[in-house]
Design an enzyme around this catalytic site. Structure first.
Site, short mmCIF file in Angstrom:
data_model
loop_
_atom_site.label_atom_id
_atom_site.label_comp_id
_atom_site.label_asym_id
_atom_site.label_seq_id
_atom_site.Cartn_x
_atom_site.Cartn_y
_atom_site.Cartn_z
N ASN A 135 -19.42 -5.13 4.92
CA ASN A 135 -19.42 -4.64 3.55
C ASN A 135 -20.16 -3.32 3.38
O ASN A 135 -19.88 -2.57 2.45
CB ASN A 135 -20.00 -5.69 2.61
CG ASN A 135 -18.97 -6.74 2.26
OD1 ASN A 135 -17.77 -6.50 2.36
ND2 ASN A 135 -19.42 -7.92 1.87
N SER A 147 -22.42 -12.11 0.71
CA SER A 147 -21.77 -10.95 1.32
C SER A 147 -22.68 -9.74 1.42
O SER A 147 -22.31 -8.73 2.00
CB SER A 147 -20.51 -10.58 0.51
OG SER A 147 -20.85 -10.36 -0.85
N GLU A 150 -19.59 -13.09 10.15
CA GLU A 150 -20.84 -12.39 10.45
C GLU A 150 -21.96 -13.43 10.45
O GLU A 150 -22.14 -14.16 9.47
CB GLU A 150 -21.13 -11.32 9.40
CG GLU A 150 -20.23 -10.11 9.48
CD GLU A 150 -20.63 -9.03 8.47
OE1 GLU A 150 -20.76 -7.87 8.88
OE2 GLU A 150 -20.80 -9.36 7.28
N HIS A 161 -21.39 -15.36 6.99
CA HIS A 161 -20.52 -14.64 6.06
C HIS A 161 -19.07 -14.69 6.51
O HIS A 161 -18.67 -14.04 7.47
CB HIS A 161 -21.00 -13.18 5.94
CG HIS A 161 -20.19 -12.36 5.00
ND1 HIS A 161 -19.97 -11.01 5.17
CD2 HIS A 161 -19.52 -12.71 3.87
CE1 HIS A 161 -19.21 -10.57 4.20
NE2 HIS A 161 -18.93 -11.57 3.39
#
Length: 283
Positions: free
Chosen positions: A190, A119, A152, A140
Site C-alpha cells: 500500500n 492495511s 504480507e 495483510h
C-alpha cells in the site's frame, strides 16, 4: 503450533474471504461480527463463491458443503475462548481495532496468536494494548482473498520468531505466498499502490484527463490489468483515504497528502463499488 481453530472478527468482504480460505484449508472457523445479519451476509458471500467454483468444476457440491460446515456463526467475542488464532478484519479504524484487541486479549487462550488484517496501521501500536505482544502479528490479505495469492506478514517490535513462523506456515497451508514486510506505515504494497491511486485522482482533480482515459493510460501504457481509478472504486475510496492519511501522518511528507477530490468523494458517500458510485457508476 498447528492452527486447528481460529476466529475471524469482521464478516465483511475481507473477513468473509479470510474465513473462506481458512475453512477451505481444513481449519474450523468462528466468523464473528457485531450483528448476526452481518455474519449471515458474510456466509452468503462465501457460499456464492463456492457455488461458482462448483459450476466451473473446481469443487464438488460435497466439498462446498464440507467447507461451509467448518464455519460457525458468532456475534459474541466470548466464542474465542478455545481458538488458537484470532484474525481481526474490522473496519480500518485504529480506535475500533484497539478496542477489539483489548477485549479479545482477555478472552482468547494465552497461547493463542492475535493477528490483524490492517492495511496500513502500526502492528507495534496495536500489539501494545495486549498482554501478549510477542504473539501479535500483521497478516495483510488482498482482495478478493480467495483469489489473491499475496499475504504480507508484518512483525511488530516484539513479535517472536515462533509466531512469525506459525503464520508463514499457515499462509502456505492456505495456498498463499507470505512475504516478510517490516512494520512501517502502509507496509510495502500500500505504500506503493495507494499513492499511485492518489496521484491518478490528482490527475482527475487537475483536469489532466478523465477517469476512463487515466485508466486506459495505465492499462495500455503500464500493462496494468486494471486502471487505478477502477481499482480505487473496487478497494473502496474510504479505505484509500484512510491509508493515505496513515502515510501522511506517519511520514510527514507532502507527497502523501490525500487529494482533496478523494476527500470530497468520501464525504459525499461515493465510496466506489460498495455504494454504487465512485469514479464510475455501478448498477
Amino acid at each position: 503450533m498447528h492452527i486447528q481453530k481460529g476466529m475471524v472478527i469482521g464478516a465483511g468482504q475481507m473477513g468473509s474471504g479470510i474465513a473462506h480460505v481458512l475453512a477451505q484449508s481444513g481449519i474450523q472457523v468462528v466468523l464473528n461480527d457485531i450483528k448476526e445479519e452481518f455474519v449471515q451476509k458474510g456466509i452468503e458471500r462465501i457460499a456464492k463463491q463456492l457455488s461458482r467454483d462448483v459450476e466451473k468444476g473446481r469443487k464438488t457440491e460435497a466439498e462446498k458443503t464440507e467447507i461451509l460446515s467448518r464455519i460457525q456463526v458468532s456475534v459474541d467475542l466470548a466464542d474465542a475462548k478455545d481458538v488458537q488464532l484470532v484474525i481481526e478484519a474490522a473496519t480500518e479504524n485504529k480506535e475500533i481495532k484497539l478496542e477489539v484487541f483489548r477485549q479479545i486479549d482477555q478472552i482468547a487462550p494465552k497461547e493463542a496468536i492475535l493477528a490483524t488484517n490492517t492495511s496500513s496501521l502500526s502492528i507495534t501500536e496495536l500489539a501494545a494494548v495486549t498482554g501478549r505482544p510477542e504473539k501479535f502479528i500483521g497478516m495483510h490479505f488482498f482482495n478478493p482473498v480467495p483469489v489473491m495469492k499475496l499475504v504480507e506478514v508484518i512483525r511488530g517490535l516484539s513479535s517472536s520468531d515462533e509466531t512469525f513462523q506459525v503464520i508463514v506456515d499457515l499462509a502456505k497451508k492456505m495456498n498463499k505466498v507470505p512475504v516478510d514486510v517490516k512494520d512501517f506505515p502502509g507496509f510495502a504494497a500500500n505504500r506503493i499502490l495507494i499513492p499511485m491511486i492518489n496521484e491518478a485522482i490528482y490527475c482527475v482533480y487537475e483536469g489532466i484527463a478523465s477517469p476512463k482515459d487515466i485508466d486506459e493510460v495505465m492499462k495500455l501504457g503500464a500493462n496494468h490489468p486494471m486502471g487505478p481509478l477502477t481499482l480505487a472504486d473496487y478497494i473502496g475510496l474510504d479505505v484509500c483515504l484512510a491509508v493515505m492519511e496513515v502515510l501522511y501522518e506517519g511520514y510527514g511528507d507532502s507527497k502523501y497528502r490525500p487529494c482533496p477530490l478523494l476527500k470530497k468523494y468520501v464525504k459525499a458517500g461515493w465510496l466506489g463499488l460498495k455504494t454504487g458510485r465512485g469514479f464510475y457508476e455501478y448498477n
